[in-house]
Design a protein around this motif. Sequence first.
Motif: not given
Lengths: 219, 328
Positions: B148-151, B261-270
């Motif tokens: 799950l998310a960290v941001l 941009a980052f995946g797997g970190l946040a509830p949306k594409p970050w």
Amino acid sequence: MSADHECCGVTRRRVLEGGAALAVLGSVRPGLAAEAMPQAPPISPTDPGISTMDVHLTVNGTAQSLSLDTRTTLLDALREHLGFTGTKKGCDHGQCGACTVLVEGRRINACLTLAAMHDGDHITTIEGLATGEQLHPMQAAFVHHDGYQCGYCTPGQIMSAVGMLDEAKRGFPSVVTADLKAHPELDDHEVRERMSGNICRCSAYPNIVAAIQDAKGAA
Amino acid sequence: MKTFTYERPTTVAAAAQALAAKPDSKFIAGGTNLLDLMKLEVETPAHLIDVNKLPLDAVEDTPDGGLRIGALVRNSDLAADPRVRKSYGVLGRALLAGASGQLRNKATTAGNLLQRTRCYYFYDVTQPCNKREPGSGCSAIGGFNRVLAVLGTSDHCITTHPSDMAVAMQVLDAKVETTAADGATRTIPLAEFYRLPEATPQLETNLKTGEIITAVTLPPPPPGVQIYRKVRDRASYAFALVSVAAIVDTADGQVRSARLAFGGLAPKPWRSASAEAALTNQKAGAPAFAGAGEALVQGAKGSGHNDFKIPLVQRTLSAVLTQATLNA
């Protein structure tokens, strides 16, 4: 094409004589499965909660008309209503690939789509691959290379491999294709990546890859 | 699965009106996520609107040199499109890193954007989940939260958005085109499309009731090297633990611009403006890459099992930037 079919020296008859019949053919013949297994119980018209609809499918070249509960997946329509039990139900959630069929020539998970969404479509299942007595080259290659142990995932593996080779022929890249702009070359690494949607609990992967590589030119 | 009625409109207007007319209805396109959730009764629509017959399956050039991707273009077809392969490699790689061959043949552009989280507790109807049942509590906070998310999290929800495609679209400054039931159209930058959970994790996008996605547009490809790197538990067919989409333009050893941009970190594409700023006009090299990583994780908060994602994404970003600037 018939010469290709004989590439591995395996015919439908010889497979039927051996134990591999259920794995590569799906079932001995579709009709038998339907006879042996009672069809899904008819829907009670008095149940107000159930919504039904007419669905027309062409399965392995034969037109089929069904009246189905709207919830019926393509997989359940094939297995429970039409007797094509070669297509297997593994996880029923799109994670294992045992239910792979071709719809309009493209491989999909039959468990994650509704029969109603395929009204008018042409479906090919494992039972529709062989031509008369002649196995499809992919079926023959799986027998020749012993590309299974228990055989449960095999129909899905074979249908997926047939669809995958067609994608490669059309130039579809994969995530391991080094140059996205080039026509992909199907080395073992590519085959493994492209077949990752089909799980084999017996881990027959080396022989599955060998079978696909062997059938590549013929399929 | 709960029972539902079904219809198959053939025009966008009819589809949008059908959704507006029946609040308890859902669009179904590929169905690969929705049917999965319906089998588990996480989703229980009373009515399905099959949008597969709508004329939204083309990829077209736009006058400004970009692409307009119809909502129903299948993920495999988009990845195989010669224009994507030539000019939008980050998008092609992201699409191909997602799911399996069979699923990509069904999954659509709009459906991919709207897929739901794979949080274990969202899927488990016996457990509290604020996204599935607002106000019931979050089982993941204090529970098993490795993926799950960290941001961008809140005290109500720590889900991650599962898409790879959307991460690449975020780095490309994509826009979402929609049509409402009254026929009104609008264009939403992808950066403004998703909502963070805050106190209402059940609201995931800024789409209005009855609004249907018709296309995603991409501006002309920006200059620079495009990379998508996905780190996951197995080599294929798994969701990202972390993923990085990068477009890095360098000259004479200097970073001219970086989009990250980052995946797997946040509830949306970050998308991380601070990480991008930390690289702009810097000498390409380990110090600048480390600085970008530190800027990215400012404010990041692990929940225990997922603490590892914070160093993992910094290392993955460094590897991506090293690769992107190899010939700088």
